[in-house]
Motif scaffolding. Structure first.
Motif, PDB file in Angstrom:
ATOM      1  N   UNK A 106       0.816  -1.214   0.000  1.00  0.00           N
ATOM      2  CA  UNK A 106       0.000   0.000   0.000  1.00  0.00           C
ATOM      3  C   UNK A 106       0.858   1.276   0.000  1.00  0.00           C
ATOM      4  N   UNK A 107       1.621   1.491  -1.072  1.00  0.00           N
ATOM      5  CA  UNK A 107       2.583   2.600  -1.076  1.00  0.00           C
ATOM      6  C   UNK A 107       1.929   3.977  -1.173  1.00  0.00           C
ATOM      7  N   UNK A 108       2.629   4.967  -0.667  1.00  0.00           N
ATOM      8  CA  UNK A 108       2.220   6.357  -0.846  1.00  0.00           C
ATOM      9  C   UNK A 108       2.647   6.867  -2.218  1.00  0.00           C
ATOM     10  N   UNK A 109       3.764   6.351  -2.713  1.00  0.00           N
ATOM     11  CA  UNK A 109       4.275   6.711  -4.043  1.00  0.00           C
ATOM     12  C   UNK A 109       4.674   5.423  -4.753  1.00  0.00           C
ATOM     13  N   UNK A 110       4.334   5.324  -6.029  1.00  0.00           N
ATOM     14  CA  UNK A 110       4.738   4.194  -6.861  1.00  0.00           C
ATOM     15  C   UNK A 110       5.531   4.750  -8.040  1.00  0.00           C
ATOM     16  N   UNK A 111       6.815   4.369  -8.121  1.00  0.00           N
ATOM     17  CA  UNK A 111       7.688   4.830  -9.201  1.00  0.00           C
ATOM     18  C   UNK A 111       7.907   3.666 -10.165  1.00  0.00           C
ATOM     19  N   UNK A 112       7.568   3.863 -11.426  1.00  0.00           N
ATOM     20  CA  UNK A 112       7.740   2.847 -12.457  1.00  0.00           C
ATOM     21  C   UNK A 112       8.910   3.257 -13.341  1.00  0.00           C
ATOM     22  N   UNK A 113       9.894   2.381 -13.472  1.00  0.00           N
ATOM     23  CA  UNK A 113      11.100   2.706 -14.218  1.00  0.00           C
ATOM     24  C   UNK A 113      10.961   2.324 -15.693  1.00  0.00           C
ATOM     25  N   UNK A 114      11.049   3.303 -16.548  1.00  0.00           N
ATOM     26  CA  UNK A 114      11.213   3.172 -18.005  1.00  0.00           C
ATOM     27  C   UNK A 114       9.995   2.704 -18.786  1.00  0.00           C
ATOM     28  N   UNK A 115       9.327   1.636 -18.364  1.00  0.00           N
ATOM     29  CA  UNK A 115       8.214   1.067 -19.127  1.00  0.00           C
ATOM     30  C   UNK A 115       6.886   1.533 -18.535  1.00  0.00           C
ATOM     31  N   UNK A 116       6.149   2.441 -19.219  1.00  0.00           N
ATOM     32  CA  UNK A 116       4.941   3.018 -18.622  1.00  0.00           C
ATOM     33  C   UNK A 116       3.908   2.001 -18.157  1.00  0.00           C
ATOM     34  N   UNK A 117       3.777   0.887 -18.873  1.00  0.00           N
ATOM     35  CA  UNK A 117       2.816  -0.142 -18.477  1.00  0.00           C
ATOM     36  C   UNK A 117       3.504  -1.415 -17.998  1.00  0.00           C
ATOM     37  N   UNK A 118       4.817  -1.362 -17.864  1.00  0.00           N
ATOM     38  CA  UNK A 118       5.560  -2.541 -17.470  1.00  0.00           C
ATOM     39  C   UNK A 118       5.758  -3.490 -18.633  1.00  0.00           C
ATOM     40  N   UNK A 119       6.457  -4.559 -18.381  1.00  0.00           N
ATOM     41  CA  UNK A 119       6.716  -5.568 -19.401  1.00  0.00           C
ATOM     42  C   UNK A 119       5.406  -6.197 -19.862  1.00  0.00           C
ATOM     43  N   UNK A 120       5.122  -6.067 -21.158  1.00  0.00           N
ATOM     44  CA  UNK A 120       3.891  -6.616 -21.743  1.00  0.00           C
ATOM     45  C   UNK A 120       2.646  -6.178 -20.963  1.00  0.00           C
ATOM     46  N   UNK A 121       2.688  -4.955 -20.410  1.00  0.00           N
ATOM     47  CA  UNK A 121       1.516  -4.414 -19.723  1.00  0.00           C
ATOM     48  C   UNK A 121       1.273  -4.957 -18.336  1.00  0.00           C
ATOM     49  N   UNK A 122       2.292  -5.597 -17.728  1.00  0.00           N
ATOM     50  CA  UNK A 122       2.077  -6.294 -16.456  1.00  0.00           C
ATOM     51  C   UNK A 122       1.810  -5.372 -15.272  1.00  0.00           C
ATOM     52  N   UNK A 123       2.062  -4.076 -15.421  1.00  0.00           N
ATOM     53  CA  UNK A 123       1.871  -3.148 -14.299  1.00  0.00           C
ATOM     54  C   UNK A 123       0.560  -2.369 -14.404  1.00  0.00           C
ATOM     55  N   UNK A 124      -0.119  -2.466 -15.534  1.00  0.00           N
ATOM     56  CA  UNK A 124      -1.301  -1.623 -15.745  1.00  0.00           C
ATOM     57  C   UNK A 124      -2.367  -1.843 -14.668  1.00  0.00           C
ATOM     58  N   UNK A 125      -2.666  -3.088 -14.356  1.00  0.00           N
ATOM     59  CA  UNK A 125      -3.710  -3.340 -13.352  1.00  0.00           C
ATOM     60  C   UNK A 125      -3.313  -2.793 -11.983  1.00  0.00           C
ATOM     61  N   UNK A 126      -2.010  -2.853 -11.668  1.00  0.00           N
ATOM     62  CA  UNK A 126      -1.529  -2.298 -10.400  1.00  0.00           C
ATOM     63  C   UNK A 126      -1.648  -0.784 -10.400  1.00  0.00           C
TER      64      UNK A 126
END
Length: 400
Positions: free
Chosen positions: A105-125
């Motif tokens: 439950x982070x206050x800040x989420x920093x995503x490095x380089x890939x806006x949606x993650x590898x093959x979109x794996x971060x989008x739901x998060x």
């Protein structure tokens, strides 16, 4: 002093790490800077790097290792270690990422380089955390690729809408005077206003010599030859060794760090060649490469983001030999830096003539250091990142 109210603020950093060390080392640097600046912040890094456990982490920094994948020459991905279908691996990764973010439950989420993650794996998060009003940050290195290739890649991955819809800010770990990483991208209204250029991320050297260092006999001045992860560093190492083979008058010896991802057969071949040359020492990997660079008289490198930051931080004369496949990122960075007088660049346009590299090695010892050029806010990145975090995370009340 103890923090009152809760366990402090939480920052989650995602680093997809399909290959190499660059993303992990950048995220680790940011994490360490945040916990050093504030005693009310904890940082958790999500990484697919198979060697993340080889690195030391400061108090209040930890990591979650997600199953690793590797990109094949045809652009497809496959599991790094597990004998299961890549779609299953990606499904596992997405599930672990989302569950970790849900519990942390982070206050800040920093995503490095890939806006949606590898093959979109971060989008739901991202969508889950946005609903919770977590601050979402896209972190970009100074150069992504040449504009044409980046535009094609991001159109295919549908990255641009995410910058507008999901992210609160876009942090660029560089200077606009050197490069705009999103040049050539047709950005929706308002996205440019989210961009904050931080300057480059400075590095420090930990005084932690290992027994291996002492065995190398590095008391005398030496050059550091570094390939980063090493998976694409064969040409650079071959060129340097060929120069020493062709010219016995090169005065300064070199320490070559092959990188943990270089193919074992290539490592073995280079070590056998180097054994015949008194002025060459070769190791596979050192998690404290900053110390090796700090003690060196100069650097020969491919010019990835982290290596470039280290060259500037430790003020080392450097010869950059950028790769041009599959990305032009290193070439774009090295070209801009050479124009500013910060480094010198060699390319393989006319092949790898040992005499050309030998000339560069002869001249490196007297080459001007980067500090002879004044570039305002060049290395202010970590302070600026800290300031950006402080705007969102007000200091918590503390009591004895």
């Amino acid at each position: 002093m103890s923090i009152v109210g809760n366990s402090g603020y939480r920052v989650l950093i995602y680093s997809h790490d399909t290959f190499g060390l660059g993303h992990l080392r950048r995220c680790r640097t940011i994490a360490h800077a945040l916990v050093s600046r504030r005693d009310d912040v904890s940082v958790l890094i999500l990484s697919g790097s198979p060697i993340i456990g080889s690195f030391e982490f400061r108090s209040r920094v930890d990591f979650v290792r997600i199953p690793g994948v590797i990109k094949l020459s045809n652009g497809e991905y496959t599991s790094l270690n597990l004998n299961i279908d890549v779609d299953q691996i990606l499904e596992m990764r997405e599930s672990i990422i989302k569950h970790t973010a849900d519990v942390f439950n982070p206050d800040i989420f920093i995503v490095d380089k890939e806006p949606l993650g590898l093959r979109g794996e971060v989008e739901s998060t991202l969508r889950m955390l946005r609903h919770r009003r977590t601050r979402l940050v896209m972190g970009l290195r100074d150069v992504m690729d040449d504009p044409v290739h980046l535009r094609e890649e991001w159109d295919r991955k549908q990255c641009v809408p995410a910058l507008a819809e999901l992210y609160d800010e876009i942090w660029v770990y560089g200077l606009q005077e050197i490069c705009n990483p999103l040049e050539g991208i047709d950005l929706p209204p308002g996205v440019e206003n989210k961009m904050a250029y931080t300057g480059y991320l400075p590095r420090t050297a930990t005084q932690r010599p290992t027994p291996e260092h002492g065995a190398l006999g590095l008391e005398e001045p030496y050059y550091l030859v570094t390939t980063g992860g090493g998976g694409d560093g064969v040409n650079l190492v071959d060129w340097v060794i060929s120069a020493y083979e062709a010219d016995e008058t090169i005065a300064v010896p070199s320490l070559v760090v092959l990188g943990p991802f270089m193919a074992p057969a290539e490592q073995k071949s280079f070590m056998e060649r180097a054994e015949k040359i008194d002025k060459l020492s070769v190791i596979t990997f050192d998690a404290n490469v900053e110390m090796l660079m700090h003690n060196s008289a100069g650097v020969i490198a491919m010019g990835g983001y982290n290596t470039f930051c280290e060259i500037l931080s430790f003020d080392k004369p450097a010869v950059i030999v950028p790769r041009t496949v599959p990305r032009l990122e290193q070439y774009v960075r090295a070209s801009a830096a050479e124009k500013l007088g910060l480094v010198k660049m060699l390319t393989e346009d006319k092949g790898r003539d040992p005499r050309q590299m030998a000339d560069a090695l002869h001249g490196l010892i007297s080459q001007p250091k980067p500090s002879h050029v004044t570039v305002p806010n060049l290395m202010g990145g970590l302070d600026r990142v800290g300031d950006l975090v402080d705007r969102w995370l007000p200091p918590q009340m503390a009591a004895e």
